[in-house]
Design a protein around this motif. Structure first.
Motif, PDB file in Angstrom:
ATOM      1  N   CYS A   6      48.452 -10.415  19.197  1.00  0.00           N
ATOM      2  CA  CYS A   6      48.091  -9.238  19.984  1.00  0.00           C
ATOM      3  C   CYS A   6      49.130  -9.013  21.071  1.00  0.00           C
ATOM      4  O   CYS A   6      49.371  -9.874  21.911  1.00  0.00           O
ATOM      5  CB  CYS A   6      46.712  -9.421  20.604  1.00  0.00           C
ATOM      6  SG  CYS A   6      46.265  -8.035  21.662  1.00  0.00           S
ATOM      7  N   ALA A   8      48.889  -6.870  23.387  1.00  0.00           N
ATOM      8  CA  ALA A   8      48.261  -6.468  24.649  1.00  0.00           C
ATOM      9  C   ALA A   8      47.829  -7.674  25.477  1.00  0.00           C
ATOM     10  O   ALA A   8      48.123  -7.754  26.660  1.00  0.00           O
ATOM     11  CB  ALA A   8      47.073  -5.561  24.364  1.00  0.00           C
ATOM     12  N   CYS A   9      47.138  -8.634  24.852  1.00  0.00           N
ATOM     13  CA  CYS A   9      46.611  -9.763  25.626  1.00  0.00           C
ATOM     14  C   CYS A   9      47.295 -11.069  25.257  1.00  0.00           C
ATOM     15  O   CYS A   9      47.070 -12.080  25.894  1.00  0.00           O
ATOM     16  CB  CYS A   9      45.095  -9.879  25.445  1.00  0.00           C
ATOM     17  SG  CYS A   9      44.586 -10.439  23.817  1.00  0.00           S
ATOM     18  N   CYS A  20      42.120  -6.136  18.177  1.00  0.00           N
ATOM     19  CA  CYS A  20      42.056  -7.468  18.760  1.00  0.00           C
ATOM     20  C   CYS A  20      40.606  -7.799  19.111  1.00  0.00           C
ATOM     21  O   CYS A  20      39.944  -7.026  19.791  1.00  0.00           O
ATOM     22  CB  CYS A  20      42.938  -7.521  20.008  1.00  0.00           C
ATOM     23  SG  CYS A  20      42.771  -9.069  20.900  1.00  0.00           S
ATOM     24  N   CYS A  23      40.525  -8.257  23.283  1.00  0.00           N
ATOM     25  CA  CYS A  23      40.725  -7.179  24.242  1.00  0.00           C
ATOM     26  C   CYS A  23      40.528  -5.810  23.609  1.00  0.00           C
ATOM     27  O   CYS A  23      40.480  -4.809  24.311  1.00  0.00           O
ATOM     28  CB  CYS A  23      42.109  -7.281  24.886  1.00  0.00           C
ATOM     29  SG  CYS A  23      43.442  -6.818  23.773  1.00  0.00           S
TER      30      CYS A  23
HETATM   31 ZN   LIG Z   1      44.261  -8.565  22.576  1.00  0.00          ZN
END
Ligand SMILES: [Zn+2]
Length: 81
Positions: A6, A8-9, A20, A23
């Protein structure tokens, strides 16, 4: 087993996931494991720590459930006496 990383996180999700599970970010179908293995060691370490913290959270949640069960049993036993 293939995994997706992921962006993003920074956590790892199974490859089939579109979003994900941690998140909710949209996962990019991509290099997966290669990307994960190229993550700097420090980041991997913090990810592992996060994962451990998450496991502890889950355990505590389960303990809460057990505690509630025990309380109920004790309650029942007490009301019997
Ligand atoms: Zn994530």
């Amino acid at each position: 087993m293939r995994i997706t990383f992921c962006a993003a996180c920074g956590r790892i999700a199974l490859h089939g996931f579109v979003y994900c599970p941690y998140c909710g970010a949209h996962l990019q179908p991509g290099p997966g494991l290669e990307a994960a293995s190229s993550v700097p060691f420090g980041k991997l370490e913090s990810m592992q720590a996060e994962f451990r913290a998450q496991q502890i959270d889950e355990m505590l949640e389960r303990l809460d459930g057990i505690e509630a069960d025990v309380e109920e049993i004790l309650h029942r036993t007490a009301s019997h006496g």
